[in-house]
Every structure is written in C-alpha cells, then in structure tokens.
Design an enzyme around this catalytic site. Structure first.
Site, PDB file in Angstrom:
ATOM      1  N   HIS A   1      26.199  40.368  31.906  1.00  0.00           N
ATOM      2  CA  HIS A   1      27.452  40.296  31.156  1.00  0.00           C
ATOM      3  C   HIS A   1      28.215  41.619  31.151  1.00  0.00           C
ATOM      4  O   HIS A   1      29.124  41.813  30.356  1.00  0.00           O
ATOM      5  CB  HIS A   1      27.177  39.824  29.725  1.00  0.00           C
ATOM      6  CG  HIS A   1      26.597  38.441  29.675  1.00  0.00           C
ATOM      7  ND1 HIS A   1      25.852  37.973  28.622  1.00  0.00           N
ATOM      8  CD2 HIS A   1      26.656  37.421  30.579  1.00  0.00           C
ATOM      9  CE1 HIS A   1      25.477  36.724  28.867  1.00  0.00           C
ATOM     10  NE2 HIS A   1      25.949  36.373  30.039  1.00  0.00           N
TER      11      HIS A   1
ATOM     12  N   CYS B   1      37.639  49.516  40.057  1.00  0.00           N
ATOM     13  CA  CYS B   1      38.915  49.229  40.719  1.00  0.00           C
ATOM     14  C   CYS B   1      38.661  48.108  41.705  1.00  0.00           C
ATOM     15  O   CYS B   1      37.937  48.276  42.694  1.00  0.00           O
ATOM     16  CB  CYS B   1      39.443  50.467  41.450  1.00  0.00           C
ATOM     17  SG  CYS B   1      40.948  50.116  42.406  1.00  0.00           S
TER      18      CYS B   1
ATOM     19  N   CYS C   1      42.969  53.991  39.188  1.00  0.00           N
ATOM     20  CA  CYS C   1      42.021  54.462  40.199  1.00  0.00           C
ATOM     21  C   CYS C   1      42.527  55.759  40.802  1.00  0.00           C
ATOM     22  O   CYS C   1      43.695  55.854  41.211  1.00  0.00           O
ATOM     23  CB  CYS C   1      41.851  53.387  41.276  1.00  0.00           C
ATOM     24  SG  CYS C   1      40.822  53.882  42.671  1.00  0.00           S
TER      25      CYS C   1
ATOM     26  N   CYS D   1      43.310  54.829  44.871  1.00  0.00           N
ATOM     27  CA  CYS D   1      44.436  53.995  45.334  1.00  0.00           C
ATOM     28  C   CYS D   1      45.521  53.803  44.292  1.00  0.00           C
ATOM     29  O   CYS D   1      46.582  53.260  44.601  1.00  0.00           O
ATOM     30  CB  CYS D   1      43.920  52.630  45.794  1.00  0.00           C
ATOM     31  SG  CYS D   1      43.423  51.549  44.432  1.00  0.00           S
TER      32      CYS D   1
ATOM     33  N   SER E   1      15.818  37.384  23.002  1.00  0.00           N
ATOM     34  CA  SER E   1      16.940  36.522  23.405  1.00  0.00           C
ATOM     35  C   SER E   1      16.761  35.130  22.816  1.00  0.00           C
ATOM     36  O   SER E   1      15.657  34.572  22.837  1.00  0.00           O
ATOM     37  CB  SER E   1      17.027  36.424  24.928  1.00  0.00           C
ATOM     38  OG  SER E   1      18.002  35.469  25.309  1.00  0.00           O
TER      39      SER E   1
ATOM     40  N   CYS F   1      10.604  42.988  18.652  1.00  0.00           N
ATOM     41  CA  CYS F   1      10.345  43.457  20.017  1.00  0.00           C
ATOM     42  C   CYS F   1       9.672  44.826  20.031  1.00  0.00           C
ATOM     43  O   CYS F   1       8.718  45.043  20.790  1.00  0.00           O
ATOM     44  CB  CYS F   1      11.650  43.504  20.811  1.00  0.00           C
ATOM     45  SG  CYS F   1      12.346  41.866  21.138  1.00  0.00           S
TER      46      CYS F   1
END
Length: 405
Positions: free
Chosen positions: A191, A199, A229, A232, A273, A319
C-alpha cells in the site's frame, strides 16, 4: 376526449392511493418491529399474556429480530481482543519456533498491529481508525514521522538476516520496515510508503526517498505532492494505495516479489493483520492448490481474522510479546533500533533550497553531531531509477470494472 381525461384522472388517483397504501404499510411494519423488539428485550417470565400473543401474531418479525441480534453478537465477538494466558502463549510460541526452524521458505505478512507499539493506531482494533469512525467519533491526525521501528520490526529484520525469513509483505505505509534495516529486495509494501514520492513521467520511473511524510497534500485519487522532478520537471506523486485504488507502481509495492515469495512459501506468518484486505489477494494464498499443498499458516493477532479456520496455529497476543518470546526460543538476540544507523538517511534525497517551503511535516533528524551523514543533493538530482508498471494490469483481472459515468 372527456373520457380520456377521466381515465387519466382515475389513473393518477390510483397511483396516489397505491403510494399512500405503501407508506401506511411501511409505517405499520416499523410499529410492529418496534413493538416486538420492546417485548423481546423483556425476560420471558415478565411478559404479559397480551405481549405473548403479540409475539405469536408477529412470529416472522420476532424471528427476524432474533437473527439480527445473533449477527450483532457474532460481530461484537469478532471485534473483541482476546489474549492467551501465559502458559498457553508459551506453548504456542514453542510450536511457532519449531515451524520457523523447519521452514524452507518462510514469508511474513504484516499489518497495522505491529506498529501500535510505535503509537500508530490500527484500523479495526477497539481504538482503531475505522472503529472510531463507525462510532461517530473524531479521529485525531498524527504525524507518523516521529514513530520508530518496534520490537517486532527489529525481530523480523534479524530473522531475515539469519536467513529464517525470506520475504516480508506489508500493508503498512509507515516505512518502519525499511527504517528497521530490512533490505528493500526482501520487502513488498503493498500500500505504499509515506516517505517515498516518484516521477511517473520519467522512464524508468524515478524515486525520491524523503525524510518527511510526503502525503500532506494527497488523498484518494489525488496523488500529486506539489514538488517537481529534478530531472524532467514532471510532477511528483506519492506511492500510497488508498482503499478503492489499485497499485500500479513496481516499487515500493513490489507485487512481483510478493507473488513470487507466496508461490515458494511453505510457511506464512501473519502478524498484526485483520486479513480482511489481504484475504482478497488470491495470489498471496495459493488458493488454486489443494489444501494439503498450501503453505502452513500461523496467525498472531488479538482479534478474529477470516483466515483463523485455515490456520495451523492462531496465537492471541500482542505482536511484540509473541516475537520477543519467539526470539528467546530461537536463541537470537533482538537488535535495538539505532537512529544513527537508520537506512532512510542514506537513501534520502534532500530538497532543493527553493523546495523547503513545499511541506510543513516534521523532518526525521539525525542525533546532534551526526548531520554530516546526510547525503548532498549534488549528483542525486535525477533520483533513483525504478522499473514500474507490473501490478495494475495483470492483477486486476477478474475484478469488476466500474461503470463509466
């Protein structure tokens, strides 16, 4: 003509009468549901003869309300956090340790639950983001840049270093796996990563790792960060995949690595999860194989998950607690997070002076006296080139396409 007009008037009157009858019927049904619901709340011994007769008259309604209550109770139980007692937890961790030792290709799937110890809220826990929103409560914004890798993050990094873990597939966007020192080739951030902007105008795609959360100006279907960027001049975008979107970037999502790891896995360890999102990704579960040939599944989570019935072992615990016990069983020392060794400082591309005002988020800083370790912008103006475009096309097969507006 007069006859037609009379027919039209009659038709309108009939429609109005029909609509009125429907409204009255719905109102009567609401009254019946309210009456039956009130009666069902009373203990059976306290119900009057009239109330008992009402339940018999409206038996279908009573059965429907009872079914609804059962569904609510089941949902409530699934949302409850359950912890194994100390003896049971130790026994389960010993079984997990044996599985880790014997695994030929162990893959770890991680969710928001591994980052709660870093003061990052999860989604579906008692104080999770979605839970609070469902209760109509406001969710306060927090700067996740101040978070640091947890014990679980450091354990996973060490298990990979010891060649016990082959790959990590994470739903988290907090970048803590990367900051723990886990190599990028062994990580799939499905994700996205809140510290990375790219870019997409460049080919191959160019990546910029930053020392701050780049998502300040972004949201669902709006990914432009407002920066350009250096190579470019194209607009940079974040890498986050929101709910309702499909990830199309090869990195940091690395769907190819995740799918290949799942294909080779003989053991899958799920940490923190709910699996309500991950379960939808068929390529991660080898569901096309017979059950006996699928990877053995081990789940560590405080709440119910939709994969519990398929798991070889379900551990109900935090956890950090489980992973600490696991490392003790494996006789492996847990490394302590050291900010001076955080890989993000060597990967980061600093902003140009004219870009300093392009965000207001907190910047991750090295301890005093270590600032000379930060990279210069010189020689890095183009960013890091990354191949892109693997996931979005092939993985979307079989999913319903949205109707064109």
């Amino acid at each position: 003509m007069e006859e037609d007009a009379g027919t039209g008037g009659s038709s309108r009157a009939e429609r109005k009468a029909l609509e009125k009858a429907k409204i009255i019927q719905r109102e009567n049904e609401r009254k019946i549901f309210k009456l039956v619901g009130r009666i069902l709340q009373k203990p059976e011994v306290e119900r009057s003869e009239e109330e008992a007769a009402a339940l018999l008259r409206h038996q279908d309604t009573a059965e429907e309300l009872c079914k609804r209550q059962v569904r609510r109770n089941v949902l409530k139980r699934k949302q409850e956090e359950v912890c194994d007692d100390a003896e049971e937890l130790n026994n389960k961790v010993r079984q997990l340790a044996e599985a880790v030792k014997q695994a030929q290709h162990l893959v770890v799937y991680t969710g928001a639950g591994i980052s709660t110890a870093a003061s990052i809220p999860d989604y579906r826990g008692p104080n999770g983001v979605w839970t609070q929103l469902q209760k109509g409560r406001a969710v306060s914004a927090s700067d996740l840049s101040s978070a640091q890798p947890t014990v679980t993050h450091m354990c996973i990094r060490m298990l990979h270093k010891e060649k016990l873990v082959k790959h990590v597939v994470s739903q988290n966007c907090d970048g803590l796996h990367l900051r723990s020192g886990l190599p990028r080739h062994a990580l799939s951030e499905l994700h996205g990563n809140m510290f990375i902007e790219v870019c997409t105008s460049c080919f191959p795609l160019r990546e910029y790792v930053r020392l701050f959360d780049v998502t300040e100006r972004t949201s669902l279907h709006r990914h432009g960060t407002g920066r350009r960027c250096s190579y470019c001049g194209g607009e940079l975008r974040d890498t986050i995949v929101h709910f309702g979107e499909r990830g199309t970037l090869e990195q940091p999502l690395n769907w190819k690595g995740a799918a290949e790891a799942a294909k080779m896995a003989d053991v899958i360890l799920c940490l923190g999860s709910s699996l309500k999102v991950l379960k939808k990704y068929a390529c991660l579960w080898c569901m096309n194989r017979p059950a006996s040939k699928r990877p053995k599944l081990y789940i560590v989570n405080l709440q119910w998950t939709p994969k519990d019935d398929l798991a070889t072992l379900k551990i109900n615990g935090k956890c950090d607690d489980v992973m600490s016990l696991l490392m003790e069983q494996l006789n492996i020392q847990i490394p302590v997070y050291d900010r001076t060794e955080d890989p993000i400082f060597s990967l980061a591309i600093l902003l140009k002076p004219e870009e300093d005002d392009s965000h207001t988020r907190k910047v991750i800083a090295l301890p005093a006296g270590q600032e000379d370790r930060l990279p210069d912008t010189q020689g890095q103006a183009g960013g890091a080139a990354v191949q892109g475009g693997w996931f979005g096309r092939g993985y979307s097969k079989g999913r319903k396409k949205k109707k064109a507006a």
